[in-house]
Design an enzyme around this catalytic site. Sequence first.
Site, PDB file in Angstrom:
ATOM      1  N   SER A 208       0.844  -1.202   0.000  1.00 14.22           N
ATOM      2  CA  SER A 208       0.000   0.000   0.000  1.00 14.22           C
ATOM      3  C   SER A 208       0.881   1.254   0.000  1.00 14.22           C
ATOM      4  O   SER A 208       0.404   2.345  -0.316  1.00 14.22           O
ATOM      5  CB  SER A 208      -0.931   0.012   1.222  1.00 14.22           C
ATOM      6  OG  SER A 208      -0.189  -0.207   2.413  1.00 14.22           O
TER       7      SER A 208
ATOM      8  N   LYS B  55       4.459 -11.655   3.056  1.00  8.41           N
ATOM      9  CA  LYS B  55       3.019 -11.807   2.765  1.00  8.41           C
ATOM     10  C   LYS B  55       2.815 -11.841   1.258  1.00  8.41           C
ATOM     11  O   LYS B  55       3.429 -11.072   0.527  1.00  8.41           O
ATOM     12  CB  LYS B  55       2.223 -10.654   3.386  1.00  8.41           C
ATOM     13  CG  LYS B  55       0.728 -10.721   3.055  1.00  8.41           C
ATOM     14  CD  LYS B  55      -0.120  -9.848   3.963  1.00  8.41           C
ATOM     15  CE  LYS B  55      -0.233  -8.413   3.542  1.00  8.41           C
ATOM     16  NZ  LYS B  55      -0.811  -8.204   2.196  1.00  8.41           N
TER      17      LYS B  55
ATOM     18  N   GLU C 215      -9.245  -9.553   3.560  1.00  7.21           N
ATOM     19  CA  GLU C 215      -9.588  -8.164   3.235  1.00  7.21           C
ATOM     20  C   GLU C 215     -10.948  -8.099   2.551  1.00  7.21           C
ATOM     21  O   GLU C 215     -11.197  -8.780   1.536  1.00  7.21           O
ATOM     22  CB  GLU C 215      -8.503  -7.559   2.318  1.00  7.21           C
ATOM     23  CG  GLU C 215      -8.808  -6.117   1.924  1.00  7.21           C
ATOM     24  CD  GLU C 215      -7.621  -5.388   1.310  1.00  7.21           C
ATOM     25  OE1 GLU C 215      -6.520  -5.951   1.226  1.00  7.21           O
ATOM     26  OE2 GLU C 215      -7.824  -4.221   0.917  1.00  7.21           O
TER      27      GLU C 215
HETATM   28  O1  KIV Z   1      -0.474  -3.439   1.551  1.00  5.55           O
HETATM   29  C1  KIV Z   1      -1.206  -3.359   2.548  1.00  5.55           C
HETATM   30  O2  KIV Z   1      -1.296  -2.348   3.215  1.00  5.55           O
HETATM   31  C2  KIV Z   1      -2.016  -4.529   2.901  1.00  5.55           C
HETATM   32  C3  KIV Z   1      -3.102  -4.312   3.905  1.00  5.55           C
HETATM   33  C4  KIV Z   1      -4.253  -3.670   3.228  1.00  5.55           C
HETATM   34  C5  KIV Z   1      -3.487  -5.564   4.581  1.00  5.55           C
HETATM   35  O3  KIV Z   1      -1.832  -5.576   2.371  1.00  5.55           O
END
Ligand code: KIV
Length: 267
Positions: free
Chosen positions: A48, A115, A184
């Site tokens: 993000s 992740k 999400e």
């Molecule tokens: O990139 C990010 O901030 C995320 C969150 C929305 C979980 O993956």
Amino acid sequence: MTGERITSATLAAMKRRGQRIACLTCYDAAFARLLEAAGVEVVLVGDSLGMVLQGQPTTLPVKLEHMVYHTACVSRAAERALVVADMPFLSYATEARAVAAAERLMGDGGAAMVKLEGGAELADTIRRLNRFGAPVCAHLGLLPQSIHRLGGYRYQGKDDAGAARISADAQALQDAGASMLVLECVPAALAQALARALAIPVIGIGAGNGCDGQVLVLHDMLGLLPGRSPRFSRDFAASKGSVAEALADYVAQVKAGSFPGADETLF
Ligand code: KIV
């Protein structure tokens, strides 16, 4: 924040004890210190950052180099929180690429977990990463890196077929060795059912308060993006005198199960 470093074992134990996990995105050392002081257990260096720091329209332009740089900034300051780093768009499209990306994010960036976004198709990748020492957080529901396939930032799993697909994917990801799951923008009832069914911690964003923990984008919850924050988020800074107070309020409300509330639970 004092005490031993948070690991996936700590988070699994918190889940078993029914203690909710507070997670926020974080992209630099100053905020990493503030988040830890507020009691945030998991700091997510999310891709993000492409949208909130770089001003990009999506997360797709984010490069591995950007993620390594920001992960290193956060890791240098985080003394206790678990640092999770997002693998950027297509950086895990093959198992070899995923291993190379994990090497950079964990070896150079100092992350303790990576992740990635997607379902059962990632099971072999997760197994391989695990085998060589890289713990994985999975991400299901709205997948921002798949925005062009999904056709917009929409809730997922609202019909029976979609919910069944997400449930099957969640089980497959856990079976493959994922240590944690971010859900999400899925309906609260589906998220709660998955949090109950899975042994691994389920962290929700726009997924109701029946999850094992919550995550928000830091700039959304500090009201730094007026008019751009999603409706499931909350401006914790609006009624507070400092960033530290806003963060402490977020942690307290996540722990008490009062965030997200009814107004922030859209489905
Ligand atoms: O990139 C990010 O901030 C995320 C969150 C929305 C979980 O993956």
